[in-house]
Design a protein around this motif. Sequence first.
Motif: not given
Length: 300
Positions: A131-137, A139-141, A218, A225
Amino acid sequence: MENMATISIIIPAKNEEKGIGKLSILKELYPKAEIIVVNDGSTDRTKEIAEPWAKVINHPYSKGNGAAIKSGARAATGDVLVFMDADGQHQPEDINRLLAKIDEGYDLVVGARDSSSQASKARLLANTIYNKLSSWMVDHKVEDLTSGFRAVRAEKFRKFLYLLPNGFSYPTTSTMAFFRAGFSVAYIPIKALKRVGDSHINYLKDGVRFLLIIFKVASLYSPLKLFAPISFAFFGLGLVRYAYTYVSSGAFTNMSALLFVTSVLVFLIGIVSEQVCVLMYQRTDGAEMRESNLRNSPKK
């Protein structure tokens, strides 16, 4: 939703005779919905238990959870597809909450499990990382990347069928594809129950596979990214190594050269991967445009 005839509920099932019978209540709760059970090569009574209340699609052998999802999506006639597990974790009453969000204009709505709904601490840790990685990718929670309980507009979901793997990572792939395509994605909190029967997940084998999913997430959304920070890290190490050897012996060593070359190669791989990713989604957009033109063209 007002017109329940436009809804198809798709349930992938493999040897779920202990839990799938509880989902017969779907027929009572959603009498106008199309209910499809995809029997993925089960060797137990899954098929016989589901046949009285659902349309059953049979795989002659087990092809995987993702393959079952694709078979169900191809056979469904509804405008909105609802996916849920056959093991009793997802509560049928929550489907209305997913559909309510679809009615608000979202293209994909995912049921997000809370920490108490995770099967184990290891699964909780792994899902938190995803969840953290995908949120960073994006730019949405992203509240739950791997949840299999979701509702989606059928027309848009089918655009990405060719991207979906046959294994367990179809939720990851479809979620990231929707973000990449610019579709609207929403999450609603759900309480997942303890599964009925034995899990099909092998923690050693699937643990390695889930690690690979991190890189797939990713690379599917924005490869550069992922590769750019790795490239900069190698470049930084090269600078540190060169500074050290220059001060200590006035030399530019092979190790420094290797680190700099690796930095360039990783960056170039990221550039190429980014272009491949763009072409992949252009294929989807192109297919959508051709389909739209065919629908709107005057009939002779």
